[in-house]
Design an enzyme around this catalytic site. Sequence first.
Site, PDB file in Angstrom:
ATOM      1  NE  ARG A 121      20.745  -0.555 -42.486  1.00 41.03           N
ATOM      2  CZ  ARG A 121      20.759   0.669 -43.001  1.00 41.03           C
ATOM      3  NH1 ARG A 121      20.688   1.716 -42.223  1.00 41.03           N
ATOM      4  NH2 ARG A 121      20.831   0.855 -44.301  1.00 41.03           N
ATOM      5  CD  GLN A 126      27.790  -4.544 -41.947  1.00 43.29           C
ATOM      6  OE1 GLN A 126      28.955  -4.822 -42.214  1.00 43.29           O
ATOM      7  NE2 GLN A 126      27.447  -3.931 -40.820  1.00 43.29           N
ATOM      8  CG  ASP A 129      22.031  -2.399 -46.967  1.00 43.30           C
ATOM      9  OD1 ASP A 129      21.226  -1.912 -47.785  1.00 43.30           O
ATOM     10  OD2 ASP A 129      22.045  -2.085 -45.764  1.00 43.30           O
ATOM     11  CB  SER A 132      24.487   0.440 -46.993  1.00 44.76           C
ATOM     12  OG  SER A 132      23.676   0.272 -45.849  1.00 44.76           O
ATOM     13  CE1 TYR A 226      17.342   0.804 -43.821  1.00 44.73           C
ATOM     14  CE2 TYR A 226      16.638  -1.145 -42.618  1.00 44.73           C
ATOM     15  CZ  TYR A 226      17.258  -0.563 -43.708  1.00 44.73           C
ATOM     16  OH  TYR A 226      17.790  -1.363 -44.679  1.00 44.73           O
TER      17      TYR A 226
END
Length: 366
Positions: A121, A126, A129, A132, A226
């Site tokens: 993360r 991003q 991911d 997400s 997380y």
Amino acid sequence: MKIGILKETQKGERRVSISPNIAKQLIAKGFEIFVEEDAGLKSSYKNSDYADVGVQVEKRGVLYKEAQVLLKINPFDEDDLKLVDKGQILISQLYHKSNAELIQAIAAKGATAFSLDAMPRISRAQDMDVLSSQNNLAGYKAVILGAYEMTKIFPLMMTAAGTITPSKVLIYGVGVAGLQAIATAKRLGAVVEATDIRTETKEQAQSLGAKFISVDNEGEASEGGYAKEASDEYKRKQKEAVDKSLFQADLVITTANVPGRKAPVLITEEQVLQMKNGAVIIDLAAAQGGNCEVSKMNETVILNGVKVIGTTIAPESVSTNASELFAKNIYNFLMHLIKDNAFKWDLEEEITNETLIVKEGEIRQK
């Protein structure tokens, strides 16, 4: 390089790992793409949609023989591994921390495996991911499912016959799913409250219009962005702080998962028994044991008039959007891993290092 897109076989799964649009982009980059027959049908992608952009539509066995890289969303299962050859590269969500037997089986084949759910993360990752991108959809759909299951409407409504007060929504977990749930419930007119072990999420929740229920989390922390498993003392404090809102809520959405571990129990059976008659709980962590003590995966449990729905929810239920986002994540991941149509194997680089679980039969991450 030849890439094979496999049809998902897990019960209830409707997504496909690569959409025709992303397949077209990969072909433009010089890849040869194969897709298993009917792999995209449940996401509204026909075989002809793939063929029209240059993808070769083949039977399952052909993909395993032809492809150097095999793509899936869900973990490779026993039937898949029977067809895997030494040297092939597997990319999917492997959940390696809780799936040791699968990792051993992949290693025994002499194959290589990247796990998409192990993506660090960090800002550079991003756009790769999948957790997400998929959780964003899950948060949205949880509110829509809750609206369908409730016997009330969300917004304030003033009518000649009287005024309807807005519904109260409580959200546990202000991660990607929780934030989207807050935004969706607010747009529909609900009064929204939220809580999370990560106090840094308070500002995010408030920016979307939710009241944040603060709990003293001294000694608690997150791990790699997380939420981590909370201590018993924190759980006690959270229960005390949240009970009033929980017992008044019309809809409760729980989103708390801890990577590689059983989901924390946030709502006990005793608490459910004290909730409003007609209240609904959508437990998005049901696949990992559930945030509600009484929830069961893919079942609706009614206890003392409270409806508890255990689900992963899904991205599967909005499979066209979910597949397109998942495919874009994989595209970005492949562009990161590959240069001049060959894997770079840069094990000094964080993204590659953490997602590469097995390399040529050697287990690297446990």
